[in-house]
Design a protein around this motif. Structure first.
Motif, PDB file in Angstrom:
ATOM      1  N   ALA A  97      37.731  26.504  10.489  1.00  0.00           N
ATOM      2  CA  ALA A  97      36.904  27.588   9.949  1.00  0.00           C
ATOM      3  C   ALA A  97      36.321  27.179   8.611  1.00  0.00           C
ATOM      4  N   LEU A  98      35.058  27.508   8.411  1.00  0.00           N
ATOM      5  CA  LEU A  98      34.419  27.209   7.128  1.00  0.00           C
ATOM      6  C   LEU A  98      33.400  28.298   6.792  1.00  0.00           C
ATOM      7  N   ALA A  99      33.551  28.898   5.611  1.00  0.00           N
ATOM      8  CA  ALA A  99      32.589  29.867   5.094  1.00  0.00           C
ATOM      9  C   ALA A  99      31.951  29.280   3.837  1.00  0.00           C
ATOM     10  N   VAL A 100      30.644  29.394   3.731  1.00  0.00           N
ATOM     11  CA  VAL A 100      29.904  28.867   2.592  1.00  0.00           C
ATOM     12  C   VAL A 100      28.924  29.933   2.117  1.00  0.00           C
ATOM     13  N   ILE A 101      28.812  30.104   0.797  1.00  0.00           N
ATOM     14  CA  ILE A 101      27.860  31.075   0.247  1.00  0.00           C
ATOM     15  C   ILE A 101      26.618  30.353  -0.268  1.00  0.00           C
ATOM     16  N   GLU A 102      25.473  30.765   0.239  1.00  0.00           N
ATOM     17  CA  GLU A 102      24.184  30.229  -0.208  1.00  0.00           C
ATOM     18  C   GLU A 102      23.171  31.372  -0.241  1.00  0.00           C
ATOM     19  N   ASP A 103      22.464  31.504  -1.346  1.00  0.00           N
ATOM     20  CA  ASP A 103      21.416  32.527  -1.483  1.00  0.00           C
ATOM     21  C   ASP A 103      21.912  33.927  -1.119  1.00  0.00           C
ATOM     22  N   GLU A 104      23.066  34.286  -1.667  1.00  0.00           N
ATOM     23  CA  GLU A 104      23.653  35.619  -1.463  1.00  0.00           C
ATOM     24  C   GLU A 104      24.018  35.912  -0.013  1.00  0.00           C
ATOM     25  N   ILE A 132      26.012  36.590   7.147  1.00  0.00           N
ATOM     26  CA  ILE A 132      25.879  37.987   6.695  1.00  0.00           C
ATOM     27  C   ILE A 132      25.654  38.001   5.183  1.00  0.00           C
ATOM     28  N   PRO A 133      25.151  39.100   4.625  1.00  0.00           N
ATOM     29  CA  PRO A 133      25.060  39.212   3.161  1.00  0.00           C
ATOM     30  C   PRO A 133      26.467  39.198   2.539  1.00  0.00           C
TER      31      PRO A 133
END
Length: 305
Positions: A240-247, A270-271
């Motif tokens: 599993a990998l979650a990354v935040i880019e541009d909100e 998702i936002p």
């Protein structure tokens, strides 16, 4: 007299590096600290694959006991080793800024990739993903700290071994001969460091708040929620990998059969503001599309090994 924060850690080179990083950060904030190294059962027993222990948290239980018996005040962990349910009385106090999330292949030449080969790893997740991509290869078990595993690769006739990039980078052991495994989905919370404290210890919890990195914390908690919902524990073939880019949060998660022949994957964005329950929703999608049956097969297979 000012309280000295006793920092519990495993005694491997990588674990000590992580603990010293936390120690340095706390001392910069004006706190007095002391390192308390301990050996875990996972460090002492190196002739069995992790999943054969039949329990999660093999690297963290010794530190949990030390904390609950008041030998240490806080503990520093590689977050991917920490069970998704902490012992009663122990809480997450800080997630430090995440490092490199990727796995790498340390090798003796890559000619074997399109032929037969032997790859070493102690991780069911890495084994399953490697066999999914290279079904004609053999995967052998590899245990021990980073230094031990590199030496075992050198001493055996294996073509390569899989490591977390962050672990090698942190102690300057990344060799010249390696390949980034950009296609391999990392373990939930890979590359992140977690500091835990006693729930009742307001002093330490307050001290550690300053070390928490919000973006890293959001991402790893989505990944761990995905893991917890699948009921995988630390040793199941789950990435599993979650990354935040541009909100926006971009998430990719997968469940594999142990032999790598089956793969169930989910990829969503998702936002950031809607992150609550996101990991659970992604896991439920996997469970509904055959994941529940596959998880049962995985648990039965591990039980019978």
């Amino acid at each position: 007299m000012k309280k000295t924060i006793r920092i519990g850690t495993r005694d491997s080179e990588l674990a000590m590096w992580q603990a010293k990083t936390v120690q340095s950060a706390l001392e910069k904030l004006g706190h007095k600290t002391e390192l308390v190294p301990v050996k875990s059962q996972g460090d002492l027993v190196l002739d069995k694959p992790l999943y054969e222990f039949g329990i999660t948290g093999i690297f963290t239980k010794t530190l949990d006991v030390a904390m609950l018996t008041n030998t240490i005040d806080i503990a520093v962990h590689s977050m991917k080793d920490v069970p998704t349910a902490l012992p009663k009385g122990i809480v997450e106090a800080a997630v430090l800024k995440r490092a490199h999330t990727q796995d790498i292949l340390v090798h003796k030449g890559t000619d074997f990739l399109n032929e037969e080969g032997i790859i070493a790893t102690g991780s069911l997740r890495r084994k399953a993903q490697w066999l999914h991509k290279y079904p004609n290869h053999e995967v052998v078990d590899l245990r021990g700290n980073v230094n031990t595993r590199l030496q075992k690769l050198e001493d055996n006739n294996w073509n390569g071994a899989i490591f977390a990039a962050a672990g090698l980078e942190r102690i300057n052991l990344t060799p010249e001969s390696y390949v980034d495994l950009k296609w391999m989905i990392p373990a939930p919370a890979q590359g992140a460091m977690l500091v835990v404290a006693k729930e009742e210890d307001e002093f330490c919890r307050k001290a550690l708040i300053a070390l928490n990195h919000e973006e890293s914390s959001i991402c790893v908690h989505i990944e761990r929620e995905f893991l917890r919902t699948l009921e995988g524990g630390c040793t199941a073939p789950i990435g599993a990998l979650a990354v935040i880019e541009d909100e926006k949060i971009h998430f990719k998660g997968a469940l594999f059969s142990i032999d790598g022949s089956q793969k169930l994957e989910v990829e969503k964005s998702i936002p950031v503001s809607e992150n609550k329950g996101f990991g659970k929703a992604c896991a439920e999608e996997i469970l509904a599309s055959g994941g529940a049956e596959l998880m049962k097969q995985i648990k039965d297979s591990i039980k019978n090994i």
